[in-house]
Scaffold this motif. Structure first.
Motif, PDB file in Angstrom:
ATOM      1  N   SER A  97    -101.414  25.202 -37.864  1.00  0.00           N
ATOM      2  CA  SER A  97    -102.862  25.030 -37.715  1.00  0.00           C
ATOM      3  C   SER A  97    -103.620  25.028 -39.037  1.00  0.00           C
ATOM      4  O   SER A  97    -104.823  25.184 -39.074  1.00  0.00           O
ATOM      5  CB  SER A  97    -103.428  26.118 -36.789  1.00  0.00           C
ATOM      6  OG  SER A  97    -102.952  27.391 -37.173  1.00  0.00           O
ATOM      7  N   GLY A  98    -102.900  24.818 -40.143  1.00  0.00           N
ATOM      8  CA  GLY A  98    -103.568  24.676 -41.441  1.00  0.00           C
ATOM      9  C   GLY A  98    -104.015  23.239 -41.654  1.00  0.00           C
ATOM     10  O   GLY A  98    -103.922  22.402 -40.759  1.00  0.00           O
ATOM     11  N   PRO A  99    -104.504  22.941 -42.856  1.00  0.00           N
ATOM     12  CA  PRO A  99    -104.985  21.587 -43.126  1.00  0.00           C
ATOM     13  C   PRO A  99    -103.855  20.552 -43.065  1.00  0.00           C
ATOM     14  O   PRO A  99    -102.801  20.753 -43.666  1.00  0.00           O
ATOM     15  CB  PRO A  99    -105.559  21.666 -44.544  1.00  0.00           C
ATOM     16  CG  PRO A  99    -105.249  23.020 -45.058  1.00  0.00           C
ATOM     17  CD  PRO A  99    -104.674  23.852 -43.988  1.00  0.00           C
ATOM     18  N   LYS A 108    -114.495  17.992 -36.864  1.00  0.00           N
ATOM     19  CA  LYS A 108    -115.688  17.173 -37.073  1.00  0.00           C
ATOM     20  C   LYS A 108    -116.599  17.828 -38.114  1.00  0.00           C
ATOM     21  O   LYS A 108    -116.586  19.035 -38.298  1.00  0.00           O
ATOM     22  CB  LYS A 108    -116.473  17.042 -35.755  1.00  0.00           C
ATOM     23  CG  LYS A 108    -115.734  16.228 -34.709  1.00  0.00           C
ATOM     24  CD  LYS A 108    -116.675  15.601 -33.688  1.00  0.00           C
ATOM     25  CE  LYS A 108    -117.529  16.605 -32.959  1.00  0.00           C
ATOM     26  NZ  LYS A 108    -118.079  16.048 -31.706  1.00  0.00           N
ATOM     27  N   MET A 109    -117.387  17.017 -38.758  1.00  0.00           N
ATOM     28  CA  MET A 109    -118.332  17.522 -39.752  1.00  0.00           C
ATOM     29  C   MET A 109    -119.670  17.873 -39.109  1.00  0.00           C
ATOM     30  O   MET A 109    -120.499  18.542 -39.709  1.00  0.00           O
ATOM     31  CB  MET A 109    -118.597  16.457 -40.825  1.00  0.00           C
ATOM     32  CG  MET A 109    -117.611  16.418 -41.957  1.00  0.00           C
ATOM     33  SD  MET A 109    -117.491  17.970 -42.855  1.00  0.00           S
ATOM     34  CE  MET A 109    -119.099  18.020 -43.659  1.00  0.00           C
ATOM     35  N   ILE A 151     -97.227  29.265 -39.259  1.00  0.00           N
ATOM     36  CA  ILE A 151     -98.609  29.267 -38.775  1.00  0.00           C
ATOM     37  C   ILE A 151     -99.479  28.351 -39.642  1.00  0.00           C
ATOM     38  O   ILE A 151    -100.272  27.567 -39.128  1.00  0.00           O
ATOM     39  CB  ILE A 151     -99.157  30.707 -38.726  1.00  0.00           C
ATOM     40  CG1 ILE A 151     -98.400  31.487 -37.645  1.00  0.00           C
ATOM     41  CG2 ILE A 151    -100.649  30.716 -38.466  1.00  0.00           C
ATOM     42  CD1 ILE A 151     -98.620  32.992 -37.681  1.00  0.00           C
ATOM     43  N   LEU A 152     -99.300  28.422 -40.955  1.00  0.00           N
ATOM     44  CA  LEU A 152    -100.068  27.531 -41.833  1.00  0.00           C
ATOM     45  C   LEU A 152     -99.707  26.076 -41.556  1.00  0.00           C
ATOM     46  O   LEU A 152    -100.553  25.188 -41.620  1.00  0.00           O
ATOM     47  CB  LEU A 152     -99.803  27.854 -43.316  1.00  0.00           C
ATOM     48  CG  LEU A 152    -100.262  29.224 -43.831  1.00  0.00           C
ATOM     49  CD1 LEU A 152     -99.838  29.409 -45.291  1.00  0.00           C
ATOM     50  CD2 LEU A 152    -101.779  29.365 -43.709  1.00  0.00           C
ATOM     51  N   SER A 197    -103.451  17.920 -44.565  1.00  0.00           N
ATOM     52  CA  SER A 197    -103.117  17.324 -45.869  1.00  0.00           C
ATOM     53  C   SER A 197    -101.920  17.993 -46.533  1.00  0.00           C
ATOM     54  O   SER A 197    -101.384  17.477 -47.502  1.00  0.00           O
ATOM     55  CB  SER A 197    -104.331  17.403 -46.795  1.00  0.00           C
ATOM     56  OG  SER A 197    -104.755  18.741 -46.923  1.00  0.00           O
ATOM     57  N   TYR A 198    -101.480  19.138 -46.010  1.00  0.00           N
ATOM     58  CA  TYR A 198    -100.316  19.820 -46.583  1.00  0.00           C
ATOM     59  C   TYR A 198     -99.023  19.420 -45.884  1.00  0.00           C
ATOM     60  O   TYR A 198     -97.982  20.015 -46.125  1.00  0.00           O
ATOM     61  CB  TYR A 198    -100.482  21.342 -46.489  1.00  0.00           C
ATOM     62  CG  TYR A 198    -101.463  21.902 -47.481  1.00  0.00           C
ATOM     63  CD1 TYR A 198    -102.831  21.621 -47.377  1.00  0.00           C
ATOM     64  CD2 TYR A 198    -101.049  22.712 -48.534  1.00  0.00           C
ATOM     65  CE1 TYR A 198    -103.737  22.134 -48.281  1.00  0.00           C
ATOM     66  CE2 TYR A 198    -101.955  23.231 -49.449  1.00  0.00           C
ATOM     67  CZ  TYR A 198    -103.295  22.939 -49.314  1.00  0.00           C
ATOM     68  OH  TYR A 198    -104.192  23.453 -50.212  1.00  0.00           O
ATOM     69  N   TRP A 256     -96.777  24.343 -54.322  1.00  0.00           N
ATOM     70  CA  TRP A 256     -97.634  25.503 -54.554  1.00  0.00           C
ATOM     71  C   TRP A 256     -96.995  26.834 -54.205  1.00  0.00           C
ATOM     72  O   TRP A 256     -97.495  27.864 -54.613  1.00  0.00           O
ATOM     73  CB  TRP A 256     -98.972  25.343 -53.830  1.00  0.00           C
ATOM     74  CG  TRP A 256     -98.856  25.207 -52.343  1.00  0.00           C
ATOM     75  CD1 TRP A 256     -98.655  24.045 -51.646  1.00  0.00           C
ATOM     76  CD2 TRP A 256     -98.908  26.248 -51.371  1.00  0.00           C
ATOM     77  NE1 TRP A 256     -98.576  24.304 -50.299  1.00  0.00           N
ATOM     78  CE2 TRP A 256     -98.731  25.648 -50.104  1.00  0.00           C
ATOM     79  CE3 TRP A 256     -99.088  27.635 -51.441  1.00  0.00           C
ATOM     80  CZ2 TRP A 256     -98.729  26.376 -48.917  1.00  0.00           C
ATOM     81  CZ3 TRP A 256     -99.091  28.360 -50.258  1.00  0.00           C
ATOM     82  CH2 TRP A 256     -98.907  27.741 -49.011  1.00  0.00           C
ATOM     83  N   PHE A 270     -94.170  20.911 -43.895  1.00  0.00           N
ATOM     84  CA  PHE A 270     -95.122  21.763 -44.590  1.00  0.00           C
ATOM     85  C   PHE A 270     -94.363  22.742 -45.494  1.00  0.00           C
ATOM     86  O   PHE A 270     -94.697  22.917 -46.670  1.00  0.00           O
ATOM     87  CB  PHE A 270     -95.970  22.535 -43.567  1.00  0.00           C
ATOM     88  CG  PHE A 270     -96.823  23.588 -44.181  1.00  0.00           C
ATOM     89  CD1 PHE A 270     -98.099  23.302 -44.618  1.00  0.00           C
ATOM     90  CD2 PHE A 270     -96.334  24.883 -44.371  1.00  0.00           C
ATOM     91  CE1 PHE A 270     -98.885  24.278 -45.216  1.00  0.00           C
ATOM     92  CE2 PHE A 270     -97.108  25.863 -44.965  1.00  0.00           C
ATOM     93  CZ  PHE A 270     -98.387  25.561 -45.392  1.00  0.00           C
ATOM     94  N   TRP A 309    -104.669  22.302 -34.166  1.00  0.00           N
ATOM     95  CA  TRP A 309    -106.102  22.472 -33.873  1.00  0.00           C
ATOM     96  C   TRP A 309    -106.379  22.175 -32.399  1.00  0.00           C
ATOM     97  O   TRP A 309    -107.145  22.889 -31.754  1.00  0.00           O
ATOM     98  CB  TRP A 309    -106.942  21.555 -34.781  1.00  0.00           C
ATOM     99  CG  TRP A 309    -107.002  22.052 -36.189  1.00  0.00           C
ATOM    100  CD1 TRP A 309    -106.706  23.321 -36.618  1.00  0.00           C
ATOM    101  CD2 TRP A 309    -107.385  21.315 -37.350  1.00  0.00           C
ATOM    102  NE1 TRP A 309    -106.888  23.404 -37.986  1.00  0.00           N
ATOM    103  CE2 TRP A 309    -107.303  22.199 -38.460  1.00  0.00           C
ATOM    104  CE3 TRP A 309    -107.793  20.002 -37.581  1.00  0.00           C
ATOM    105  CZ2 TRP A 309    -107.611  21.800 -39.758  1.00  0.00           C
ATOM    106  CZ3 TRP A 309    -108.106  19.597 -38.867  1.00  0.00           C
ATOM    107  CH2 TRP A 309    -108.013  20.489 -39.954  1.00  0.00           C
ATOM    108  N   GLU A 322    -112.137  21.050 -32.670  1.00  0.00           N
ATOM    109  CA  GLU A 322    -112.400  19.645 -32.953  1.00  0.00           C
ATOM    110  C   GLU A 322    -112.627  19.511 -34.450  1.00  0.00           C
ATOM    111  O   GLU A 322    -113.374  20.293 -35.021  1.00  0.00           O
ATOM    112  CB  GLU A 322    -113.679  19.184 -32.263  1.00  0.00           C
ATOM    113  CG  GLU A 322    -113.645  19.179 -30.761  1.00  0.00           C
ATOM    114  CD  GLU A 322    -115.049  18.906 -30.233  1.00  0.00           C
ATOM    115  OE1 GLU A 322    -115.467  17.735 -30.228  1.00  0.00           O
ATOM    116  OE2 GLU A 322    -115.733  19.879 -29.868  1.00  0.00           O
TER     117      GLU A 322
END
Ligand SMILES: Cc1cc2nc3c(=O)[nH]c(=O)nc-3n(C[C@H](O)[C@H](O)[C@H](O)COP(=O)(O)OP(=O)(O)OC[C@H]3O[C@@H](n4cnc5c(N)ncnc54)[C@H](O)[C@@H]3O)c2cc1C
Lengths: 546, 181
Positions: free
Chosen positions: B143-145, B165-166, B139-140, B147-148, B81, B73, B157, B163
C-alpha cells in the motif's frame, strides 16, 4: 535580486522558516536590503508529490540524520547516542512547508502562568516579558499575511481577538463530527480548527482541494499557507531580498567593538563565504539557533555568542503530545481533507485541584497514511500479518481516527542543546547534542489528558479505543525555549523584541524565544513574535541604532 | 500474472526443483505487463520471497502482496534506497531455508510448501530482524506509492478504500452529515 557577499547589506537572516520568512518580508518591505541564508534547498510546488515513503517514512523534508546527525541522552550522566530526537523542516519555508498547519494562538494565561501558579522547584518556570495584548495585533497580521481559516468566537476559551479570521473554517470531516458528538455529550466546547490552509482562494492562491497530504508533505496546490507560498514570495517581490538556498551558516562574525558583522556559511560547493551585514537575525529554530551561537564563541563570549547569562541552549521544551486511536462502525474516510478539523480547549488552564502543573488541548484528526497504517496503525489485538491482518486493514483503515492531546513541557536548565564533543556532521561541524527528559508534571499532565481523550471517544460511541502513552521522550517536532526572552539579562538571552541582551545588532527570532510551551502548536506564536521583532528592528535601524 | 496451475501443483507436491519453480515463476512474471525485471534478487530468491510475502498479505478473493508486486518493490528497495537491508535478507533467507529443510525434509523450496507449512515456518521467525524487514517491505510494497514498483494497479489502496485523487469534495465520510457547521 542578488547581492555580492562582500557587499554590506542591511540584514542577513539565517534560516528561511516560519520566523525567517516573516522577518525577510517585513524588513525588505520596509526598504532594507536583506540576504536570507537557508541551508536547505529551494523547492517549488512542482517538486512535491504524495510519496509516502520519501516524505513520511524517510521524513524527506526534514533534517537528515546521516548528513547532520543529532545525538541524544536523557541526562548528562548518560552517554549521548546517535538518535534523531528532533525533526525540523530543512528547506526554504522550513517547518511550515510540511507542518500540519494547526494555527493556534496562545492564551492570555500562557504569558503569566508563573505568577498565577507559583514557583515550581527545579525548573526555570517564568512569566513572559510580554503579554497576549502585546502580541494580538501581530497574531492578526500573521493570520492575514499567511491566510488562516477559522471561526472567531467559536472557542469560548479564546483570548480576545481584534477581528475575524481572514477565511471561513475548513469543512468538517467525520472525525471532527464524532469528536463534536462525544465532547458535547460531556458538556465540552469543541470548535472548528484554525488552520494555515485556505478554505477559499486568497491572495492569488487557490483553495485547498482536500487531497489529505498535509503533514510531512509539501502542498502542490499552494493551499497550505507556508512561508514558501506566502511571505517569501512577497519578500522577493520587493526587489530587495535575496533568498540564498543551500547556504549553511557555520559562524556569526564578530568585530572587536562587540558588534556582529556578518555570517560565514558553506555554499552549495562547501566553500566558506562571508556575507557581510549591518545586523544579523538568526531564525534557525530552537535547536539550530543555539547550536550556531555555540559554534560562534569568541574570546569575549567563550561559552557561546551572546551567552553572558549562561542560558544559551538551556530550557529546551518538548512537543508533548499523545494520540488515542479508535474505530467506528461506518467509514470516516479520514484520509481525505486536512489533518484536523476540530479542536477543544476546555482543559487548557491550570487547576491546582489536579495536583500538578499543566492543562491540555486536543484535536480530532486523521491518524496515518496507508502504508504507515499497515505498519503500526492497527490495534494491538489484531494479528500483525496473514489473512486476519489483511481483513483488518480493509475494515479499520477507513473507520479509524484519533484524538491528539497537547500538553506542556516545563522549562528546565538540565534539558538543553550543547555541541557534541565527538560527533561531527558531513561538513565537519559538531553535532547538536540534545539532553532531555520530562518533568514529573509533564508526564502526569499527559496521562490525565489522555483519560479525557478516551472519555470523549467513548462518549462518541467508538467501538474500540487504543493507543500507547510514551513515558520516555521520543522525537520532538516543536523546538522551543533555548534562547528564552526576558527582561533580565542575567536569566535570559534576548529581550521582549528578540534582541540579544549582549549584542545589540544581533536578533534571535524563532521557537527558541519561548519562555513556556503553552499547549503546543507553537507556529502562530513564533510568527507573531517575528512580526513584533521585525517592527522593532525597523525602528531601531531607522534610528541608526543597528 | 500467476504461475500456472501445473507449476503450482508441482510445487505444492514438492516435485518441482527450486530451479524449475524459479524459472516458471520468472516466465510467468515476464509475461505480465511491465516492470518485472529483477535488479538485485536472483530469480530463485525472488520466488522464495514472493512465497513469503504472500503469507504476510495473502491473496484470497482480493489481490494480496503478490498481485501488488511486493517482491519487485523489495528487489528495487534492496537495489537502491534500502541496500542496508541486503545482509538481513541474505542471512535471514539462508536461515529460513535451513529451518525449512529441518521441518519439511521432503520439500525443495519455500515456494513449494503448502500454505500451512509456510505459515508455520514464518511463525518460527516472527521476532527476527528478517521477519521485521519482510513485513515492513511487504506492507510498503502493498500500500505504498506505486512508483516504487509495488502497489500495482493500486490494489493495496483499493483494498483499504483509498481513492488516488488530488481533489475531494465533502462529505468525505458517513458521519459528515451529522455535522452542524
Ligand atoms: C511533521 C510536523 C508537523 C508539524 N505540525 C505543526 C502544526 O500543525 N502546528 C504548529 O504550530 N507547528 C507544527 N509543527 C512545528 C513547526 O514546523 C515549527 O514549530 C516551526 O516551523 C518552527 O519555526 P521556526 O521559525 O522556529 O523554525 P523552522 O521553521 O524550523 O525554520 C528554521 C530554518 O532555518 C534553517 N537553518 C537551520 N540552521 C541553519 C543554518 N546553520 N544555516 C542556514 N539555515 C539554517 C532550517 O533549514 C529551516 O529552514 C510541525 C512540525 C513537524 C515536523
Amino acid at each position: 535580486m542578488k547581492y555580492r557577499p562582500s557587499e554590506v547589506v542591511d540584514f542577513v537572516v539565517v534560516g528561511a522558516g516560519a520566523a525567517g520568512g516573516v522577518v525577510a518580508k517585513e524588513l525588505s518591505a520596509a526598504g532594507f536590503r536583506v540576504v536570507v541564508l537557508e541551508q536547505g534547498p529551494y523547492l517549488r510546488e512542482k517538486d512535491f508529490t504524495h510519496d509516502e515513503i520519501h516524505y513520511v517514512r524517510h521524513q524527506g523534508l526534514t533534517n537528515d540524520q546521516k548528513q547532520q546527525p543529532v545525538t541524544f541522552r536523557r541526562s548528562e550522566n548518560e552517554p549521548a547516542v546517535n538518535f534523531k530526537a528532533i525533526a525540523y523542516g530543512r528547506q526554504v519555508g522550513g517547518g511550515t512547508v510540511h507542518f500540519a498547519a494547526n494555527y493556534w494562538r496562545f492564551h492570555e494565561s500562557d504569558f503569566v502562568e508563573r505568577s498565577s501558579w507559583g514557583a515550581i522547584p527545579g525548573t526555570a518556570f517564568a512569566d513572559w516579558p510580554l503579554r497576549y495584548a502585546d502580541l494580538e495585533p501581530h497574531y492578526a497580521k500573521a493570520e492575514r499575511d499567511m491566510g488562516v481559516s477559522g471561526l472567531a468566537g467559536a472557542n469560548p476559551f479564546d483570548s480576545p481577538r481584534s477581528g475575524p479570521y481572514p477565511l471561513p473554517p475548513m469543512p468538517v470531516k467525520s472525525s471532527g463530527v464524532l469528536f463534536d458528538r462525544g465532547a458535547r455529550k460531556l458538556g465540552l466546547h469543541p470548535y472548528p480548527a484554525p488552520v494555515a490552509i485556505l478554505s477559499q482562494p486568497y491572495h492569488g492562491r487557490g483553495a485547498c482541494t482536500h487531497c489529505g497530504y498535509c503533514q510531512w508533505f509539501g502542498c502542490e496546490m499552494r493551499a497550505k499557507s507556508s512561508t514558501l507560498a506566502t511571505v517569501i514570495p512577497m519578500a522577493e517581490k520587493t526587489g530587495r531580498c535575496e533568498v540564498r538556498p543551500n547556504s549553511y551558516a557555520r559562524r556569526i562574525q564578530m568585530a572587536r567593538d562587540g558588534r556582529v558583522t556578518g555570517v560565514v556559511y558553506f555554499d552549495a560547493r562547501r566553500r566558506e563565504v562571508l556575507q557581510r551585514a549591518k545586523a544579523v537575525v538568526v531564525c534557525a529554530n530552537g535547536v539550530e539557533t543555539p547550536r550556531l551561537l555555540l559554534m560562534s564563541k569568541t574570546n569575549r563570549f567563550p561559552h557561546g555568542l551572546a551567552n553572558s547569562s549562561g542560558m544559551l541552549g538551556k530550557c529546551l521544551m518538548w512537543d508533548n503530545s499523545a494520540g488515542v486511536q479508535c474505530v467506528f462502525e461506518h467509514p470516516l474516510n479520514d484520509y481525505k481533507g486536512i489533518r484536523a478539523t476540530r479542536v477543544l480547549q476546555d482543559y487548557y488552564d491550570c487547576d491546582p485541584k489536579r495536583g500538578f502543573y499543566g492543562g491540555g488541548a486536543m484535536d480530532a484528526r486523521f491518524g496515518s497514511f496507508p502504508a504507515s497504517f499497515g505498519l503500526g496503525g492497527l490495534p494491538p489485538d489484531v494479528p500483525r500479518w496473514g489473512a486476519e491482518f489483511k481483513k483488518a486493514l480493509a475494515w479499520y483503515f477507513p473507520r479509524t481516527m484519533m484524538i491528539v492531546g497537547h500538553s506542556p513541557s516545563l522549562p528546565m536548565e538540565r534539558n538543553n542543546v550543547t555541541l557534541d564533543p565527538a560527533v561531527k556532521d558531513a561538513w565537519g561541524l559538531p553535532a547538536a547534542r540534545i539532553t532531555f527528559d520530562y518533568h514529573a508534571d509533564d508526564v502526569k499532565c499527559a496521562k490525565w489528558l489522555w483519560q479525557k481523550q478516551i472519555e470523549i471517544l467513548e462518549a462518541a460511541g467508538a467501538k474500540k479505543v487504543w493507543g500507547k502513552l510514551n513515558e520516555k521522550p521520543g522525537m520532538s517536532v516543536h523546538l522551543m525555549g533555548t534562547c528564552r526572552m526576558g527582561h533580565d539579562a542575567r536569566t535570559s538571552v534576548v529581550n521582549a523584541f528578540s534582541q540579544s541582551h549582549d549584542v545589540k545588532n544581533l536578533f534571535l527570532v524563532d521557537g527558541s524565544n519561548f519562555v513556556t510551551s503553552a499547549r503546543q502548536q507553537p507556529t502562530a506564536t513564533i510568527q507573531a513574535l517575528a512580526y513584533r521583532a521585525s517592527g522593532y528592528m525597523i525602528e531601531a535601524a531607522r534610528r541608526g541604532e543597528l | 500474472m500467476s504461475i500456472s496451475r501445473r507449476d503450482l501443483a508441482l510445487g505444492l507436491m514438492g516435485l518441482a526443483s527450486a530451479e524449475e519453480l524459479a524459472a516458471a515463476w520468472q516466465h510467468a512474471h515476464d509475461a505480465a505487463a511491465g516492470g518485472t525485471k529483477l535488479e538485485y534478487l536472483s530469480a530463485a530468491d525472488a520466488s522464495e520471497i514472493e512465497a513469503l510475502v504472500s503469507q504476510i498479505i495473502p491473496s484470497d478473493d482480493t489481490p494480496g502482496a503478490k498481485e501488488a508486486g511486493a517482491v519487485y518493490f523489495i528487489d528495487r528497495a534492496l537495489a537502491s534506497w534500502d541496500r542496508g537491508q541486503r545482509e538481513v535478507y541474505r542471512a535471514g533467507l539462508a536461515d529460513l531455508q535451513q529451518r525449512r529443510r529441518a521441518a519439511f525434509p521432503l520439500s525443495a523450496s519455500i515456494a513449494g510448501l503448502a500454505s500451512e507449512q509456510a505459515v508455520a515456518l514464518l511463525q518460527g521467525i516472527e521476532t527476527t530482524p528478517f521477519f521485521e524487514a519482510l513485513r515492513t517491505h511487504t506492507i510498503l510494497g502493498f500500500s505504498g506509492p506505486p512508483s516504487y514498483g509495488g502497489n500495482r494497479g493500486k490494489v493495496g489502496w483499493t483494498h483499504i478504500g483509498v481513492e488516488d485523487k488530488m481533489i475531494f469534495e465533502p462529505p468525505f465520510g458517513y458521519y459528515d452529515a451529522e455535522g452542524t457547521r
